[in-house]
Design a protein around this motif. Structure first.
Motif, PDB file in Angstrom:
ATOM      1  N   VAL A 174      -2.371  16.924   8.905  1.00 21.43           N
ATOM      2  CA  VAL A 174      -1.535  15.742   8.486  1.00 21.43           C
ATOM      3  C   VAL A 174      -2.328  15.096   7.286  1.00 21.43           C
ATOM      4  N   ARG A 175      -3.789  15.211   7.246  1.00 19.02           N
ATOM      5  CA  ARG A 175      -4.536  14.704   6.296  1.00 19.02           C
ATOM      6  C   ARG A 175      -4.958  15.644   4.931  1.00 19.02           C
ATOM      7  N   ALA A 176      -5.201  16.924   5.508  1.00 16.80           N
ATOM      8  CA  ALA A 176      -5.756  17.736   4.246  1.00 16.80           C
ATOM      9  C   ALA A 176      -4.563  18.520   3.856  1.00 16.80           C
ATOM     10  N   LEU A 196       0.998  -1.171   0.080  1.00 14.99           N
ATOM     11  CA  LEU A 196       0.010  -0.037  -0.164  1.00 14.99           C
ATOM     12  C   LEU A 196       0.971   1.241  -0.075  1.00 14.99           C
ATOM     13  N   VAL A 197       0.710   2.155  -0.848  1.00 14.25           N
ATOM     14  CA  VAL A 197       1.243   3.556  -1.032  1.00 14.25           C
ATOM     15  C   VAL A 197       0.252   4.442  -0.905  1.00 14.25           C
ATOM     16  N   ALA A 198       0.504   5.736  -0.087  1.00 18.00           N
ATOM     17  CA  ALA A 198      -0.471   6.869   0.102  1.00 18.00           C
ATOM     18  C   ALA A 198       0.031   7.889  -0.690  1.00 18.00           C
ATOM     19  N   VAL A 199      -0.848   8.755  -1.527  1.00 19.82           N
ATOM     20  CA  VAL A 199      -0.389   9.728  -2.196  1.00 19.82           C
ATOM     21  C   VAL A 199      -1.234  10.936  -1.552  1.00 19.82           C
ATOM     22  N   LEU A 216      -0.332   8.717   6.107  1.00 18.17           N
ATOM     23  CA  LEU A 216      -0.981   7.427   6.610  1.00 18.17           C
ATOM     24  C   LEU A 216      -0.181   6.624   7.301  1.00 18.17           C
ATOM     25  N   GLU A 217      -0.294   6.493   8.835  1.00 15.40           N
ATOM     26  CA  GLU A 217       0.488   5.847   9.647  1.00 15.40           C
ATOM     27  C   GLU A 217       0.733   4.309   9.149  1.00 15.40           C
TER      28      GLU A 217
END
Length: 355
Positions: free
Chosen positions: A216-218, A155-158, A162-163
């Motif tokens: 951290v998210r937005a 899994l890779v976040a863009v 994401l912890e």
């Protein structure tokens, strides 16, 4: 050559081995006809496919093949927005183009998934089909993250952190701050900020006392902090009344926010916009109101989409490497690049809207 019509014994499904025997070819030839057409002449491939179709053979079983190899050759790209919106958003398009370039090279396929799909059965089926996930954009529903993590697949976040997951982001704070510093070199009288998804609302609104999303998210909140820090350093303050939030990155919402800002008192002479689409809508609204850009109003965008260079006045903006985000995420997923977090730099493009 014509093969007589046959029925599978006991009504069972025909296998690749049975078809090879019926057509007097190897099992590899049957497999190549379906999966690697470049290995056969067009005439032979067409003949094999026609006979398979006539006899009721639908091709090698992808599910069985995935059980043998542990891989399906399909990568899921989970989109924060619905599919229709993502396919019309120029930044998302560039990102997907970058991902597709790398996967085309490896002959892998993409399965586009939307976090807005609330059918649990369909979700489980689709997610079981893929070798792993690239998550693009912040998914407000945390249950979606938890579900994807439980698959224990790569899994890779863009565009968000994401912890426990490698991420690829753009330096949104630095890009926003540098663009504001450039605009503030010519001191404005009044500044307004046209934001994107700063607060939890499905309508165009001012921030006022609303709670901002988690930084951290937005990514938009990171851009906001970049603007505000540059303004504070230059001795300017912008109250929440002068900050608008649009729920989507489309022309209608952006135009509404721009009109509200430009009809407010005092009217701003500098607009810091968190996307190029918002900035382009602001320029259109200003021109329709008889304002001159940049003489009466200066406008700065963020993204660097091609449309910004093709209008008059052309748009001063922050260029983010959207396609490179996709390529980098794909290379990390494929194990072709070190598995570590990546922060891509931005570049300020100075044009006519804010020289």
């Amino acid at each position: 050559m014509t093969i007589p019509s046959v029925s599978p014994r006991g009504g069972k499904r025909l296998t690749v081995k049975a078809m090879a025997e019926l057509l007097n070819v190897s099992t590899a030839t049957i497999s190549n006809a379906f999966n690697r057409p470049d290995q056969l002449s067009e005439a032979k491939r067409r003949w094999i496919l026609e006979e398979c179709r006539r006899l009721g053979y639908l091709g090698p079983n992808a599910a069985a093949r995935s059980l043998r190899t542990g891989r399906t050759g399909i990568v899921g790209v989970m989109l924060a927005d619905n599919l229709a919106y993502s396919l019309t958003d120029p930044v998302a398009n560039e990102f997907l183009h970058g991902v597709a370039e790398e996967f085309d090279r490896r002959q892998l396929n993409l399965l586009l998934l939307s976090s807005h799909d609330d059918d649990p059965c369909r979700n489980r089926l689709q997610e079981s089909m893929v070798d792993g996930f690239i998550i693009y954009g912040w998914l407000q529903e945390s249950a979606t993250y938890d579900r994807l993590l439980r698959h224990n697949k790569p899994l890779v976040a863009v565009d968000f952190d994401l912890e426990g997951c490698t991420w690829v982001n753009v330096d949104n704070y630095d890009g926003a701050r540098r663009s504001a510093e450039h605009a503030l070199a010519t001191p404005p009288s009044n500044v307004a900020i046209l934001g994107l998804r700063l607060v939890d609302s499905d309508r165009v609104c001012r921030v006022r006392d609303r709670e901002l999303f988690n930084e951290v998210r937005a990514i938009s909140v990171r851009r906001l902090h970049g603007y505000l820090d540059a303004l504070s350093t230059a001795g300017h303050t912008v109250s929440p009344e002068r900050i608008w939030s649009t729920p989507t990155n489309n022309h209608q919402d952006a135009y509404q926010a721009a009109r509200e800002a430009l009809t407010s008192s005092p009217r701003p002479d500098l607009l810091l916009c968190m996307s190029d689409r918002i900035a382009l809508a602001a320029i259109q609204a200003a021109l329709q109101m008889g304002l001159r850009v940049p003489e009466d109003l200066r406008v700065v965008g963020f993204d660097g989409i091609p449309e910004g260079a093709n209008i008059h006045p052309s748009l001063t903006t922050v260029y983010q490497q959207s396609a490179e985000k996709g390529r980098t995420a794909a290379r990390i997923f494929l194990g072709e690049q070190e598995d570590r977090n990546v922060l891509l730099r931005t570049r300020l493009l100075v044009r006519e809207s804010c020289p």
